[in-house]
Write an enzyme that holds these catalytic residues in place. Structure first.
Site, PDB file in Angstrom:
ATOM      1  N   ASP A  37      10.907  -4.060  12.395  1.00  0.00           N
ATOM      2  CA  ASP A  37       9.959  -3.019  12.840  1.00  0.00           C
ATOM      3  C   ASP A  37       8.871  -3.581  13.754  1.00  0.00           C
ATOM      4  O   ASP A  37       8.566  -3.011  14.794  1.00  0.00           O
ATOM      5  CB  ASP A  37       9.386  -2.200  11.661  1.00  0.00           C
ATOM      6  N   ALA A 123       7.252  -4.496  -6.242  1.00  0.00           N
ATOM      7  CA  ALA A 123       8.712  -4.627  -6.303  1.00  0.00           C
ATOM      8  C   ALA A 123       9.340  -4.547  -4.918  1.00  0.00           C
ATOM      9  O   ALA A 123      10.560  -4.475  -4.787  1.00  0.00           O
ATOM     10  CB  ALA A 123       9.286  -3.542  -7.205  1.00  0.00           C
ATOM     11  N   SER A 128       2.573   0.710  -1.898  1.00  0.00           N
ATOM     12  CA  SER A 128       1.342   0.855  -1.107  1.00  0.00           C
ATOM     13  C   SER A 128       1.477   1.971  -0.072  1.00  0.00           C
ATOM     14  O   SER A 128       0.567   2.790   0.089  1.00  0.00           O
ATOM     15  CB  SER A 128       0.955  -0.467  -0.441  1.00  0.00           C
ATOM     16  N   GLU A 165      -3.441   0.013   6.245  1.00  0.00           N
ATOM     17  CA  GLU A 165      -2.847  -1.177   5.627  1.00  0.00           C
ATOM     18  C   GLU A 165      -3.156  -2.436   6.444  1.00  0.00           C
ATOM     19  O   GLU A 165      -3.495  -3.476   5.895  1.00  0.00           O
ATOM     20  CB  GLU A 165      -1.334  -0.966   5.502  1.00  0.00           C
ATOM     21  N   ASP A 177       7.458   1.348   6.429  1.00  0.00           N
ATOM     22  CA  ASP A 177       7.280   1.942   5.097  1.00  0.00           C
ATOM     23  C   ASP A 177       6.542   3.283   5.191  1.00  0.00           C
ATOM     24  O   ASP A 177       6.907   4.265   4.531  1.00  0.00           O
ATOM     25  CB  ASP A 177       6.496   0.987   4.191  1.00  0.00           C
TER      26      ASP A 177
HETATM   27  C1  GLA Z   1       7.589  -4.966   4.579  1.00  0.00           C
HETATM   28  C2  GLA Z   1       6.710  -4.366   5.661  1.00  0.00           C
HETATM   29  C3  GLA Z   1       7.548  -3.590   6.671  1.00  0.00           C
HETATM   30  C4  GLA Z   1       8.728  -4.405   7.166  1.00  0.00           C
HETATM   31  C5  GLA Z   1       9.470  -5.043   6.000  1.00  0.00           C
HETATM   32  C6  GLA Z   1      10.561  -5.982   6.458  1.00  0.00           C
HETATM   33  O1  GLA Z   1       8.146  -3.947   3.804  1.00  0.00           O
HETATM   34  O2  GLA Z   1       5.747  -3.507   5.105  1.00  0.00           O
HETATM   35  O3  GLA Z   1       6.715  -3.177   7.733  1.00  0.00           O
HETATM   36  O4  GLA Z   1       8.323  -5.357   8.100  1.00  0.00           O
HETATM   37  O5  GLA Z   1       8.601  -5.770   5.145  1.00  0.00           O
HETATM   38  O6  GLA Z   1      11.564  -5.275   7.094  1.00  0.00           O
END
Ligand code: GLA
Length: 388
Positions: A37, A123, A128, A165, A177
């Site tokens: 991402d 986990a 978050s 965040e 996310d």
């Molecule tokens: C975490 C980060 C995401 C992404 C993943 C790896 O979940 O919050 O933004 O970079 O790691 O794909």
């Protein structure tokens, strides 16, 4: 399991009086497209059935009074005092969203909040982002912004959550996310194009094919705020700079060998190889899903895991054992999901194999004297929204 009714009841106990409403948002697992991402790449997450509920009522005194089932003491902070690192801990994700919404020109007068969640914390399942997105959904409605009404508005909300965040919780994450928590559709995986911001919904109904997606929460330590995630991100930025591109997304897989030759640094080469091949695997996975070719999906999961383990170096023993055990018990594919360094793995299994595969992984952990993992099947679920 919390819901809108129980969360409103908890609000009455901890805050007092009725909340104006209850909003919720899901955690996620990423099917494939890991650490892509922040490279402008592709990712293919689904929203989990597990959700975070926020019962919310506005205040007029500029204060945030934040309660959570998961925290013994409430947090009371003036919005004016919210800044990088303050208020800290879980409250930063809530306060950060109020801050980001204010920065975007929509001042928040203060909030009473009670949070209940069944998204496992720590986990790698984006508890978050679920928290941020539940609060952002509430603020969209309470401030009359109407941003939940369509995907463009939801993308805006996801952007504010990511800012919360990155800036206030000080976790340099890439936005996948928050995007899935805000923009998911039930029974679909969401192809995120992190360069254009576009999404494409890909039908993802495993039950119809007699399959299931098993999540293994390894309960191994997982912290994105620590230096490893940021270090991977910096390596990618350095590689992009050396290669003269804005992001690694600009390197097509056909040009990978040439790019690697130009890097002249073994570690950077491995990182770039992961990112470029992983983006290609996302495209292949979407095609395989559209064809209903789940064997191919499984093979792509396994290749993704190997790449994350060997080239990106973000796996750990607990994740590798989860993947290897699931594969040894007939999974079509398995891989770590999320940032890594602990967290969760996923396995694509036949529906009747959910319990035996979970039992085999648990057994493998117990034999190694590790904490027992949490094993559960998930289906692609709904995005953030108002519940009551
Ligand atoms: C975490 C980060 C995401 C992404 C993943 C790896 O979940 O919050 O933004 O970079 O790691 O794909």
């Amino acid at each position: 399991m919390p819901d809108a009714v129980t969360t409103a009841a908890r609000f009455r106990e901890t805050v007092g009086g009725d909340p104006t409403g209850v909003w919720s948002a899901p955690g996620r697992v990423n099917l494939i497209g890991e650490h892509t991402d922040y490279n402008g790449g592709l990712a293919l997450p689904i929203a989990l059935p597990q959700r975070t509920y926020a019962a919310v009522r506005p205040r007029v005194d500029g204060r945030l009074r934040l309660h959570s089932d998961a925290a013994r003491d409430p947090v009371d902070v003036a919005l004016a005092d919210v800044k990088p690192g303050t208020p800290g801990g879980w409250a930063s994700y809530v306060a950060g969203v109020a801050w980001a919404v204010g920065e975007a020109g929509h001042p928040v007068g203060g909030l009473d909040v009670h949070v209940s969640s069944d998204v496992p914390v720590g986990a790698g399942l984006s508890s978050s982002a679920a928290l941020e997105c539940s609060v952002a959904a509430a603020l969209s409605d309470l401030l009359g912004l109407g941003l939940l009404a369509d995907d463009d508005g939801r993308a805006t909300l996801a952007g504010w959550c990511q800012q919360a965040e990155n800036v206030i919780a000080e976790a340099p994450t890439g936005g996948m996310d928050q995007a899935i928590s805000m923009r998911a559709e039930p029974a679909h995986a969401t192809l995120l194009d992190c360069r254009s911001g576009a999404v494409e919904q890909v039908p993802f109904d495993l039950a119809a094919s007699g399959l299931a997606l098993l999540v293994v929460d390894t309960r191994a330590e997982h912290a994105l705020v620590d230096g490893q995630y940021a270090a991977r991100r910096r390596s990618c930025e350095r590689a992009a700079q050396i290669l003269g591109v804005a992001t690694l997304r600009e390197i097509p897989v056909a040009d990978l060998d040439d790019a690697l030759r130009r890097l002249r640094d073994g570690e950077l080469e491995a990182r770039v190889r992961h990112v470029v091949t992983e983006i290609d695997r996302v495209e292949q996975c979407v095609a395989a899903l559209r064809d209903g070719d789940f064997d191919a999906v499984g093979r792509l999961f396994v290749a993704s895991h190997a790449s994350l383990r060997d080239d990106y170096e973000v796996s750990c023993d607990e994740l590798d054992v989860s993947v290897d055990t699931a594969m040894a018990h007939g999974a079509l594919g398995a891989r770590m999901t999320g940032g890594g360094f602990g967290g969760s793995a996923i396995a694509l299994v036949r529906a009747e194999s959910v319990a035996p595969t979970g039992a085999a992984v648990t057994d493998a952990f117990v034999r190694r004297r590790w904490t027992e993992p949490g094993c559960f099947a998930v289906t692609a679920s709904a995005a953030a929204g108002r519940d009551s």
